[in-house]
Design a protein around this motif. Sequence first.
Motif, PDB file in Angstrom:
ATOM      1  N   SER A  30       0.831  -1.210   0.000  1.00 26.25           N
ATOM      2  CA  SER A  30       0.000   0.000   0.000  1.00 26.25           C
ATOM      3  C   SER A  30       0.863   1.256   0.000  1.00 26.25           C
ATOM      4  CB  SER A  30      -0.969   0.008   1.180  1.00 26.25           C
ATOM      5  OG  SER A  30      -0.273  -0.023   2.409  1.00 26.25           O
ATOM      6  N   ALA A  31       1.993   1.229   0.708  1.00 24.61           N
ATOM      7  CA  ALA A  31       2.902   2.383   0.686  1.00 24.61           C
ATOM      8  C   ALA A  31       3.549   2.522  -0.689  1.00 24.61           C
ATOM      9  CB  ALA A  31       3.972   2.240   1.767  1.00 24.61           C
ATOM     10  N   TYR A  32       3.954   1.402  -1.262  1.00 25.71           N
ATOM     11  CA  TYR A  32       4.554   1.430  -2.595  1.00 25.71           C
ATOM     12  C   TYR A  32       3.558   1.953  -3.619  1.00 25.71           C
ATOM     13  CZ  TYR A  32       6.695  -0.189  -6.923  1.00 25.71           C
ATOM     14  OH  TYR A  32       7.234  -0.245  -8.187  1.00 25.71           O
ATOM     15  N   ASP A  33       2.321   1.472  -3.567  1.00 19.22           N
ATOM     16  CA  ASP A  33       1.294   1.949  -4.501  1.00 19.22           C
ATOM     17  C   ASP A  33       1.065   3.455  -4.354  1.00 19.22           C
ATOM     18  OD1 ASP A  33       0.980  -0.613  -5.474  1.00 19.22           O
ATOM     19  OD2 ASP A  33      -0.858  -1.022  -4.345  1.00 19.22           O
ATOM     20  N   ALA A  34       0.968   3.915  -3.112  1.00 21.13           N
ATOM     21  CA  ALA A  34       0.745   5.349  -2.877  1.00 21.13           C
ATOM     22  C   ALA A  34       1.923   6.175  -3.376  1.00 21.13           C
ATOM     23  CB  ALA A  34       0.490   5.611  -1.392  1.00 21.13           C
ATOM     24  N   MET A  35       3.136   5.661  -3.225  1.00 18.47           N
ATOM     25  CA  MET A  35       4.310   6.378  -3.723  1.00 18.47           C
ATOM     26  C   MET A  35       4.254   6.525  -5.241  1.00 18.47           C
ATOM     27  SD  MET A  35       6.078   7.354  -1.139  1.00 18.47           S
ATOM     28  CE  MET A  35       7.706   7.769  -1.711  1.00 18.47           C
ATOM     29  N   ARG A  36       3.650   5.551  -5.928  1.00 15.06           N
ATOM     30  CA  ARG A  36       3.517   5.612  -7.386  1.00 15.06           C
ATOM     31  C   ARG A  36       2.349   6.490  -7.825  1.00 15.06           C
ATOM     32  NH1 ARG A  36       1.795   1.527  -9.956  1.00 15.06           N
ATOM     33  NH2 ARG A  36       0.991   0.355  -8.200  1.00 15.06           N
ATOM     34  N   GLY A  37       1.472   6.873  -6.866  1.00 17.21           N
ATOM     35  CA  GLY A  37       0.307   7.688  -7.203  1.00 17.21           C
ATOM     36  C   GLY A  37      -0.973   6.894  -7.291  1.00 17.21           C
ATOM     37  N   ASP A  38      -0.941   5.647  -6.813  1.00 22.25           N
ATOM     38  CA  ASP A  38      -2.108   4.782  -6.863  1.00 22.25           C
ATOM     39  C   ASP A  38      -2.708   4.676  -5.465  1.00 22.25           C
ATOM     40  OD1 ASP A  38      -4.031   2.917  -7.471  1.00 22.25           O
ATOM     41  OD2 ASP A  38      -2.631   1.247  -7.753  1.00 22.25           O
ATOM     42  N   PHE A  39      -3.640   5.575  -5.164  1.00 27.91           N
ATOM     43  CA  PHE A  39      -4.337   5.562  -3.878  1.00 27.91           C
ATOM     44  C   PHE A  39      -5.682   6.240  -4.066  1.00 27.91           C
ATOM     45  CE2 PHE A  39      -1.702   9.321  -4.031  1.00 27.91           C
ATOM     46  CZ  PHE A  39      -2.548  10.338  -3.602  1.00 27.91           C
ATOM     47  N   SER A  40      -6.564   6.034  -3.119  1.00 23.86           N
ATOM     48  CA  SER A  40      -7.906   6.620  -3.227  1.00 23.86           C
ATOM     49  C   SER A  40      -7.978   7.931  -2.457  1.00 23.86           C
ATOM     50  CB  SER A  40      -8.955   5.641  -2.699  1.00 23.86           C
ATOM     51  OG  SER A  40      -8.749   5.392  -1.325  1.00 23.86           O
ATOM     52  N   ALA A  41      -8.967   8.736  -2.819  1.00 25.10           N
ATOM     53  CA  ALA A  41      -9.129  10.058  -2.203  1.00 25.10           C
ATOM     54  C   ALA A  41      -9.356   9.954  -0.699  1.00 25.10           C
ATOM     55  CB  ALA A  41     -10.283  10.808  -2.870  1.00 25.10           C
ATOM     56  N   ASP A  42      -9.973   8.874  -0.229  1.00 23.16           N
ATOM     57  CA  ASP A  42     -10.228   8.764   1.211  1.00 23.16           C
ATOM     58  C   ASP A  42      -8.975   8.441   2.025  1.00 23.16           C
ATOM     59  OD1 ASP A  42      -9.976   6.110   0.473  1.00 23.16           O
ATOM     60  OD2 ASP A  42     -11.868   5.466   1.356  1.00 23.16           O
ATOM     61  N   GLN A  43      -7.852   8.178   1.348  1.00 20.05           N
ATOM     62  CA  GLN A  43      -6.586   7.979   2.056  1.00 20.05           C
ATOM     63  C   GLN A  43      -5.919   9.310   2.411  1.00 20.05           C
ATOM     64  OE1 GLN A  43      -5.406   4.631  -0.905  1.00 20.05           O
ATOM     65  NE2 GLN A  43      -3.914   4.527   0.762  1.00 20.05           N
ATOM     66  N   ILE A  44      -6.348  10.410   1.805  1.00 24.93           N
ATOM     67  CA  ILE A  44      -5.790  11.728   2.132  1.00 24.93           C
ATOM     68  C   ILE A  44      -6.409  12.187   3.441  1.00 24.93           C
ATOM     69  CG2 ILE A  44      -5.544  14.134   1.394  1.00 24.93           C
ATOM     70  CD1 ILE A  44      -5.943  13.027  -1.522  1.00 24.93           C
ATOM     71  N   TYR A  45      -5.579  12.398   4.467  1.00 26.15           N
ATOM     72  CA  TYR A  45      -6.155  12.756   5.757  1.00 26.15           C
ATOM     73  C   TYR A  45      -5.738  14.137   6.259  1.00 26.15           C
ATOM     74  CZ  TYR A  45      -1.816  11.372   8.047  1.00 26.15           C
ATOM     75  OH  TYR A  45      -0.506  11.281   8.434  1.00 26.15           O
ATOM     76  N   ASP A  46      -4.855  14.799   5.553  1.00 28.37           N
ATOM     77  CA  ASP A  46      -4.522  16.185   5.903  1.00 28.37           C
ATOM     78  C   ASP A  46      -3.929  16.838   4.669  1.00 28.37           C
ATOM     79  OD1 ASP A  46      -4.263  18.512   7.361  1.00 28.37           O
ATOM     80  OD2 ASP A  46      -2.414  17.906   8.348  1.00 28.37           O
ATOM     81  N   GLU A  47      -4.191  18.129   4.498  1.00 31.48           N
ATOM     82  CA  GLU A  47      -3.661  18.842   3.343  1.00 31.48           C
ATOM     83  C   GLU A  47      -3.562  20.325   3.649  1.00 31.48           C
ATOM     84  OE1 GLU A  47      -7.812  19.544   0.921  1.00 31.48           O
ATOM     85  OE2 GLU A  47      -6.749  17.668   0.609  1.00 31.48           O
ATOM     86  N   SER A  48      -2.685  20.977   2.908  1.00 32.41           N
ATOM     87  CA  SER A  48      -2.544  22.430   2.999  1.00 32.41           C
ATOM     88  C   SER A  48      -2.396  22.978   1.598  1.00 32.41           C
ATOM     89  CB  SER A  48      -1.319  22.822   3.832  1.00 32.41           C
ATOM     90  OG  SER A  48      -1.528  22.516   5.187  1.00 32.41           O
ATOM     91  N   LEU A  49      -3.234  23.930   1.247  1.00 30.62           N
ATOM     92  CA  LEU A  49      -3.205  24.566  -0.061  1.00 30.62           C
ATOM     93  C   LEU A  49      -2.511  25.911   0.073  1.00 30.62           C
ATOM     94  CD1 LEU A  49      -4.194  24.680  -3.043  1.00 30.62           C
ATOM     95  CD2 LEU A  49      -6.274  25.758  -2.173  1.00 30.62           C
ATOM     96  N   PHE A  50      -1.484  26.134  -0.747  1.00 31.06           N
ATOM     97  CA  PHE A  50      -0.724  27.375  -0.674  1.00 31.06           C
ATOM     98  C   PHE A  50      -0.927  28.240  -1.904  1.00 31.06           C
ATOM     99  CE2 PHE A  50       1.631  23.948   1.438  1.00 31.06           C
ATOM    100  CZ  PHE A  50       1.520  24.387   2.743  1.00 31.06           C
ATOM    101  N   GLY A  51      -1.616  27.745  -2.896  1.00 38.93           N
ATOM    102  CA  GLY A  51      -1.823  28.482  -4.142  1.00 38.93           C
ATOM    103  C   GLY A  51      -3.300  28.605  -4.446  1.00 38.93           C
TER     104      GLY A  51
END
Length: 196
Positions: A30-51
């Motif tokens: 699962s970590a390897y998949d996420a590193m490649r960009g293969d993950f679902s939106a519900d796996q994002i648990y924190d974010e910061s938008l600067f633009g």
Amino acid sequence: MINYLKMNLNIDDISKINLISDTHYKLSESAYDAMRGDFSADQIYDESLFGSAYFMKIRRELDAKTPDLIIHAGDIGSQNVIDKLEGICPVVAVSGNCDFESYKTLRGWTEDLEFFKFADINIVVGHRPYQVESYCDEADLIVHGHTHESHISPLDNGHLFICPGSATMGRYGTPNSIASVYVMDKTIIFAELISV
């Protein structure tokens, strides 16, 4: 301020940097998949938008993009972890307190600290937070591991202090995680933490 809505923005104009730390000898699928960009939106648990909020409109396309660089912030544990990550893209890695030998990346052998330029921003990477704290004025992106507690901390000067947490043993209420940072026009535009 750039009006991104009026631009013909090419996704390749945005650099994606994935951050990982404290793998401790293993890299889960699962970590390897996420590193490649293969993950679902519900796996994002924190974010910061600067633009501009425009970037959120192309979020899934950006998330699925293969990273341009991977940073490993120490406690790697095995050459196999580096080798697997370098199968995705180039890796910059530092040694952690549980790394009893150096590991080889395409860039060279791991050191305790890395200070370099990528995508026209200055980046510093160390395993322990105290190793990088003094670089908050010099580096745009300050990355550490060691605590196993993921966080995104925007600084008053516009720089970003971030720990991707641990890909194997999240602590203090944070899940096993990695992070992604997106850069355009010499500016960090957003960052996110992804549970793995």
